[in-house]
Design an enzyme around this catalytic site. Structure first.
Site, short mmCIF file in Angstrom:
data_model
loop_
_atom_site.label_atom_id
_atom_site.label_comp_id
_atom_site.label_asym_id
_atom_site.label_seq_id
_atom_site.Cartn_x
_atom_site.Cartn_y
_atom_site.Cartn_z
N PHE A 60 0.85 -1.12 0.03
CA PHE A 60 -0.13 0.05 -0.01
C PHE A 60 1.00 1.30 0.06
O PHE A 60 0.83 2.17 0.94
CB PHE A 60 -1.16 -0.14 1.30
CG PHE A 60 -2.04 0.95 1.08
CD1 PHE A 60 -2.94 0.95 -0.06
CD2 PHE A 60 -2.34 1.68 2.23
CE1 PHE A 60 -4.20 1.79 0.19
CE2 PHE A 60 -3.56 2.72 2.18
CZ PHE A 60 -4.19 2.77 1.16
N THR B 239 3.89 -5.24 -3.76
CA THR B 239 4.84 -5.09 -2.75
C THR B 239 6.21 -4.42 -3.46
O THR B 239 6.18 -4.72 -4.78
CB THR B 239 5.24 -6.45 -2.04
OG1 THR B 239 5.36 -7.33 -3.06
CG2 THR B 239 4.28 -6.76 -1.09
N GLU C 66 14.73 7.08 -7.21
CA GLU C 66 14.72 6.31 -5.84
C GLU C 66 15.80 7.03 -5.10
O GLU C 66 16.79 7.32 -5.67
CB GLU C 66 14.85 4.85 -5.93
CG GLU C 66 13.85 3.75 -6.74
CD GLU C 66 12.57 3.73 -5.81
OE1 GLU C 66 12.83 3.58 -4.64
OE2 GLU C 66 11.53 3.36 -6.53
N LYS D 38 12.51 -6.06 -17.29
CA LYS D 38 11.58 -5.81 -18.27
C LYS D 38 11.85 -6.62 -19.40
O LYS D 38 11.08 -7.16 -20.16
CB LYS D 38 11.35 -4.32 -18.67
CG LYS D 38 10.98 -3.74 -17.43
CD LYS D 38 11.02 -2.17 -17.62
CE LYS D 38 10.27 -1.55 -16.38
NZ LYS D 38 10.55 0.10 -16.39
N1 LIG Z 1 5.86 3.31 -8.75
C1 LIG Z 1 5.69 2.99 -10.03
O1 LIG Z 1 5.26 3.84 -10.91
C2 LIG Z 1 5.81 1.71 -10.44
C3 LIG Z 1 5.55 1.39 -11.76
C4 LIG Z 1 5.51 0.10 -12.29
C5 LIG Z 1 5.67 -1.02 -11.33
N2 LIG Z 1 6.04 -0.59 -10.11
C6 LIG Z 1 5.96 -1.78 -9.09
O2 LIG Z 1 5.04 -1.85 -8.28
C7 LIG Z 1 5.43 -2.28 -6.96
C8 LIG Z 1 4.77 -1.24 -6.16
O3 LIG Z 1 5.54 -0.05 -6.20
P1 LIG Z 1 5.56 1.46 -5.45
O4 LIG Z 1 5.78 2.43 -6.09
O5 LIG Z 1 4.05 1.48 -4.91
O6 LIG Z 1 6.33 0.79 -3.89
P2 LIG Z 1 6.43 1.59 -2.56
O7 LIG Z 1 5.72 2.87 -2.50
O8 LIG Z 1 7.57 1.21 -2.07
O9 LIG Z 1 4.98 0.44 -1.69
C9 LIG Z 1 5.54 -0.81 -1.55
C10 LIG Z 1 4.18 -1.26 -0.57
O10 LIG Z 1 4.60 -2.41 -0.14
C11 LIG Z 1 4.73 -2.78 1.33
N3 LIG Z 1 5.31 -3.86 1.79
C12 LIG Z 1 6.55 -4.10 1.94
N4 LIG Z 1 7.11 -5.25 2.36
C13 LIG Z 1 5.75 -5.96 2.66
C14 LIG Z 1 5.28 -7.03 3.10
N5 LIG Z 1 6.09 -8.06 3.36
N6 LIG Z 1 3.92 -7.35 3.24
C15 LIG Z 1 2.90 -6.44 2.86
N7 LIG Z 1 3.45 -5.21 2.42
C16 LIG Z 1 4.64 -4.87 2.35
C17 LIG Z 1 5.18 -1.42 1.64
O11 LIG Z 1 4.75 -1.23 3.07
P3 LIG Z 1 5.29 0.38 4.03
O12 LIG Z 1 4.40 1.20 3.36
O13 LIG Z 1 5.11 -0.30 5.26
O14 LIG Z 1 6.57 0.26 3.89
C18 LIG Z 1 4.53 -0.35 0.79
O15 LIG Z 1 3.30 -0.16 1.32
C19 LIG Z 1 7.06 -2.33 -7.10
O16 LIG Z 1 7.01 -3.87 -7.19
C20 LIG Z 1 7.24 -1.55 -8.30
O17 LIG Z 1 8.66 -2.07 -8.98
C21 LIG Z 1 5.88 0.71 -9.56
#
Ligand SMILES: NC(=O)c1ccc[n+]([C@@H]2O[C@H](COP(=O)([O-])OP(=O)(O)OC[C@H]3O[C@@H](n4cnc5c(N)ncnc54)[C@H](OP(=O)(O)O)[C@@H]3O)[C@@H](O)[C@H]2O)c1
Length: 342
Positions: free
Chosen positions: A11, A100, A213, A228
């Site tokens: 989340f 995640t 990041e 990818k």
């Molecule tokens: N951001 C983008 O534009 C984008 C685009 C394409 C793909 N993605 C992919 O999508 C995924 C999410 O991206 P994001 O940007 O949303 O990442 P993020 O902001 O780092 O969010 C990751 C979430 O996962 C939670 N988490 C971590 N370990 C966990 C566990 N063991 N159990 C349950 N929840 C857990 C984190 O919790 P906390 O909040 O408590 O830390 C956080 O809520 C990643 O794999 C990323 O590579 C992202």
């Protein structure tokens, strides 16, 4: 009206944008498609919210406002600690949305969560590349034997329906897929060309804007683009291993390199390429002529060329971004809700 229960695990940026988008569009979606998508559980790394009857729109929007790692503080449905089995025991989701972080050393927690969800009969939608890069065959096989869907179109060109198009080209012999697959490094290179920043300055600007990041190594060492390419290779049925992909670091590009290239009528781009005939793949720094399509793809845009025995296609669009990626994840969820047997 078909009702579908969804669990959202992860989340952060994308998870919140997904839940918010769903809260805002749910009514329209149910009118348009006759499906009611209920969020029955959400988890971050510290806790969970489980409401088997489904969170209402207001609760979903309020949850998006809680601080990072803070959903365990959200009222009577919340608790500390993450236990995916408890989500399935209490709320029996039909679709598991795995958002995640990507861990390329282990694929966790994504891999275990995805396999668990499939074993419990849930379709899976994910934006997390790592489990697929490391365990594509296992995940797809697990879904196949259970007649469940695994959708991951947000993993490549997250904001653009590129993978869906690629996988639909079933009669084509795909010869090559190449392009700009990483938004962060493309932004950095664009800043170096347009504003004459050196690499470090451009990286710091990208970090300040939330494009890069705090630890940008996966992007600048070409690992993200290579991941990818691996997913693309599986989608076209010509699997390659990530360790076989040749990678150059974009950090070695100096402002002088950029200026020299421009003087020669070129632009420096970070190009990821999969040659599906020779079965070789690379993520390399390339000097691209200024009139080449890839030279026009700037900032956080991505661009990909697909060359098949029958045609050549170009895709240009958002590589990621939380809102765009959330829409792609939601598109996958809607498709599963419409086509899946749940
Ligand atoms: N951001 C983008 O534009 C984008 C685009 C394409 C793909 N993605 C992919 O999508 C995924 C999410 O991206 P994001 O940007 O949303 O990442 P993020 O902001 O780092 O969010 C990751 C979430 O996962 C939670 N988490 C971590 N370990 C966990 C566990 N063991 N159990 C349950 N929840 C857990 C984190 O919790 P906390 O909040 O408590 O830390 C956080 O809520 C990643 O794999 C990323 O590579 C992202």
């Amino acid at each position: 009206m078909k009702s579908i229960n969804v669990a959202v695990v992860g989340f952060g940026n994308v998870g919140r944008a997904f839940v918010k988008t769903l809260a805002l569009k749910r009514k329209t979606l149910s009118e348009k498609y006759g499906i009611n998508i209920n969020v029955v559980a959400i988890a971050d790394s510290k806790g969970m919210v489980i409401k088997p009857s489904g969170l209402d729109d207001y609760e979903m929007l309020k949850l998006c406002e809680v601080p990072k790692s803070g959903i365990h503080m959200f009222g009577s449905y919340a608790k500390q600690g993450v236990d995916i089995a408890e989500i399935y025991d209490k709320a029996a989701p039909n679709i598991h949305v795995e958002l995640t972080p990507a861990n390329y050393a282990t694929g966790e927690p994504g891999y275990t969560n995805i396999v668990f969800a499939l074993k419990r009969g849930a379709h899976v939608v994910t934006a997390n590349k790592a489990p697929l890069v490391l365990y594509y065959r296992e995940i797809v096989e697990e879904a196949r034997i259970r007649r469940l869907m695994i959708k991951f179109r947000a993993t490549v060109m997250g904001g653009t329906p590129f993978l869906e198009m690629l996988s639909s080209m079933k009669s084509h012999d795909i010869e090559k897929v190449e392009g700009i697959l990483n938004a962060t490094t493309n932004y950095i290179l664009t800043e170096m060309h347009e504003n004459l920043l050196d690499f470090e300055q451009a990286l710091r600007k990208a970090q300040a804007l939330g494009i890069a990041e705090a630890d940008p190594s996966l992007d600048i060492e070409g690992f993200d683009a290579a991941a990818k390419l691996v997913i693309i290779s599986y989608v076209i049925g010509k699997p390659i291993n990530i360790s076989s992909i040749y990678r150059e670091s974009v950090a070695q590009i100096s402002l002088k390199d950029v200026l020299d290239a421009v003087k020669q009528g070129h632009v420096i781009k970070y190009v990821a390429a999969l040659d599906a005939q020779k079965m070789v793949a690379s993520v390399k720094i390339e000097k691209v002529p200024r009139d080449n399509v890839f030279a026009q793809i700037n900032g956080t845009l991505n661009g990909v060329r697909i060359k098949s025995d029958a045609t050549e296609l170009f895709f240009i669009g958002r590589g990621g971004g939380r809102i765009e990626t959330a829409h792609t994840v939601l598109d996958d969820v809607i498709e599963v809700a419409l086509r899946g047997s749940a």
